[in-house]
Design an enzyme around this catalytic site. Sequence first.
Site, PDB file in Angstrom:
ATOM      1  N   GLU A  51       0.636  -1.165   0.113  1.00 38.98           N
ATOM      2  CA  GLU A  51       0.010  -0.112  -0.041  1.00 38.98           C
ATOM      3  C   GLU A  51       0.916   1.334  -0.039  1.00 38.98           C
ATOM      4  OE1 GLU A  51      -0.525  -2.727   2.009  1.00 38.98           O
ATOM      5  OE2 GLU A  51      -2.603  -3.146   1.746  1.00 38.98           O
ATOM      6  N   PHE A 113     -11.078  -7.399  13.514  1.00 35.97           N
ATOM      7  CA  PHE A 113     -10.127  -7.720  12.591  1.00 35.97           C
ATOM      8  C   PHE A 113      -9.829  -6.844  11.781  1.00 35.97           C
ATOM      9  CE2 PHE A 113      -8.926 -10.151   8.629  1.00 35.97           C
ATOM     10  CZ  PHE A 113      -7.331 -10.407   9.285  1.00 35.97           C
ATOM     11  N   GLN A 114      -8.728  -6.447  11.519  1.00 29.49           N
ATOM     12  CA  GLN A 114      -8.191  -5.450  10.614  1.00 29.49           C
ATOM     13  C   GLN A 114      -8.784  -4.030  10.930  1.00 29.49           C
ATOM     14  OE1 GLN A 114      -8.221  -7.085   6.386  1.00 29.49           O
ATOM     15  NE2 GLN A 114      -6.081  -7.716   6.632  1.00 29.49           N
ATOM     16  N   LYS A 163     -17.378  -0.868   5.911  1.00 26.59           N
ATOM     17  CA  LYS A 163     -17.733  -2.137   4.888  1.00 26.59           C
ATOM     18  C   LYS A 163     -19.318  -1.857   4.784  1.00 26.59           C
ATOM     19  CE  LYS A 163     -16.786  -6.654   3.347  1.00 26.59           C
ATOM     20  NZ  LYS A 163     -16.217  -7.782   3.704  1.00 26.59           N
ATOM     21  N   MET A 478      24.258   9.210   2.122  1.00 27.18           N
ATOM     22  CA  MET A 478      23.980  10.516   2.942  1.00 27.18           C
ATOM     23  C   MET A 478      24.238  10.150   4.397  1.00 27.18           C
ATOM     24  SD  MET A 478      23.564  13.824   2.163  1.00 27.18           S
ATOM     25  CE  MET A 478      22.754  13.961   0.800  1.00 27.18           C
TER      26      MET A 478
END
Lengths: 580, 171
Positions: A51, A113-114, A163, A478
Amino acid sequence: MPEKSGAEILIDILVEQGVDTVFGYPGGAVLPIYDALFQHKKIKHVLVRHEAGAAHSAEGYARATGKPGVVLVTSGPGATNAVTGIADAFMDSIPLIVLTGQVATNLIGSDAFQEADTVGITRHCSKHNYLVKDPAELSAVVREAFVIATKGRPGPVVIDIPKNVQVATASTDVKSPARSRFTYAGEADYAEINRAVELIANAKAPILYTGGGIINSGPTASEALRELAELTGAPVTSTLMGLGAYPASGEAWLGMLGMHGTYEANMAMNQCDVMVCLGARFDDRVTGRLDAFSPNSIKIHVDIDRSSMNKTVRVDLPIVADVGMAMRQMIDVWKGRKYKTQPLTEWWSRITGWRAVDCLSYPGSTQEIMPQYAIERLFEATKDKAPIITTEVGQHQMWAAQHFHFDAPNKWLTSGGLGTMGYGLPAAIGAQMGNPDALVIDIAGEASIQMNIQEMATASQYRLPVKVFILNNEWMGMVRQWQELTYESRYSESYSDSLPDFVALAEAYGWKGIRCDDPAKLDDAIAEMLAHDGPVMFDCRVHKTSNCFPMIPSGAAHTDMILHADQVSGTMDDEAKALV
Amino acid sequence: MHIKQELTERHVLTLTVDNEAGTLARIAGMFTSRGYNIDSLTVADISEDHTTSRITIVTKGPPPVIDQIIAQCERLIPVHKVTDLTEAGPHVERELALVKVNGTGDQRVEAMRLADIYRARVIDATVNSFIFEITGGPEKIDTFVSLMREVGLVEVGRTGIVGLMRGADAS
């Protein structure tokens, strides 16, 4: 009364807003939206491999096309993985619409969940965010989100959609208007513009200090800048984010300013009598030590965001306006008052003196590829193709900014504010999606590229011919450079150990892999990369211990630039060490 | 090396905001994430249609920081208007406190006498306790509470400050 599901309403509004590309990754809490997208005729979905890649791809798409980038990810880890990209877009003012799935409204707060508190997590790294609890609100929210993301100072807007809201239906009859509570600056006040023009016209040593705001204001703003520079005769410098707004081939161009900017740009900033800051924000990478920043200048600051005014540097004339419009107004006033372009002979002769320092010179080598040389050759080989360049973060990014030259806006995509390693490859993918015929090159480092290397599969899947040009010096360069300057070369964890074989890796993903370590063969190898009609990973083995100069060490003034490696002391006091 | 401290000023800001979920978190969180102080914060619905709330924030900072705080508040989408009462001129500030005191005998009489001087009202009483209600500027309440400490203070609840500009115009 016809009704549609929340998911269908969402897709309808995206189409209405002109969205043709969405970068995303499916998961449980966005399945209804993915079902509504299934084989959709107008919206192309790009399946990323992480993602973070979705968010950076959308940023690249937005920066290269001028349109908002759209991200679609699931709840919980989908949303949290996207957070870095959201924060990146917030810092660099990139318009994004981030659609996140959420657990059903009745489960919110139950540690389902999630489940993650997406609006809580993104509240302070987005321009605005929403939790939509009813499908009837969706159309108004999404319409407002597009206005907020793209108008004023652009930025990311997160819309969290549970959802059950995606599944539940609502009437589609109601034409919900975009709410009009969001206001933003447009034209500047003419009194302020008049004063600004007077100051510039009477200046003996003016400078235009430009930034990413000009790119965000659109192509006409870049045109206005060119005209303003010509009318006033003032030299032009730019921040990292503003490169390309004024052409690097233009006569007034001083190069980038700031920590790794040119000697002439920084000296001119220090010595100018009137500074015109156009769509930039006096970032710490630009100003260096604040109490020594351009001590004798009158400062004019044009910015669309009122909170940028006097944030770090006190300015004499703040002008809250769209920078493109304000520059156009300045041009009109200048012409209306029939001001003459001043020769500014003395000022330009001082600048010529600073240019003679030739601050970007570097030691040559016939044995090894110097990293600066690699960028120069890449530029020479591609400059006629108007390439879009993305970068990761580190030395290679600064060398690219110094040695690759941009003549047009929207061609330079880099993570400036947040400094996100792993930005370049997904950004290149997004830029290529928005510009299928363009040459898109990610100038990378061997450490940064590994942060989102999984996106190679995305390029393969969509047959995107992106080129990844890795300056491989086997160090987080760097970090090593700062350790050399500040910590007496104690190289704590900055060696890139156990590197993959990038050529073999390229082939594993169905890419072409090229390796080159010989300066004599570099041009041919670059030509081979450009000739390949598909994605290429170029492992350019460069001199391992080169450092990026010039450099203003943290806590130092513009006049205290380190020009060459032999000026480096290896220690720093605590005050300087405490600065980032 | 030591961390430097700067001189600060106290400012009372009022914000007109959309009355919707998350607005308070957005404002309070912005103060935290940018390192600004909140001395007190009050919020309540003030409109007939329940769409608008008014927030009063008392904050401290050097003048450039106060200016930034106002600009950063204005940048938030649900914030419609920010007024710096301290900067804008004459204004009134009021706060309400509930003060519970336990005591018997002379202590109880003294608490009542002080409450009378400070125009605090008794809103609950038992044989050995009172709850006083007092309104006023923050200094008056501070003083009252510290006096009550001498005569059996148990606990205090304070609303934080609300403020309005003096005169006929809206702030």
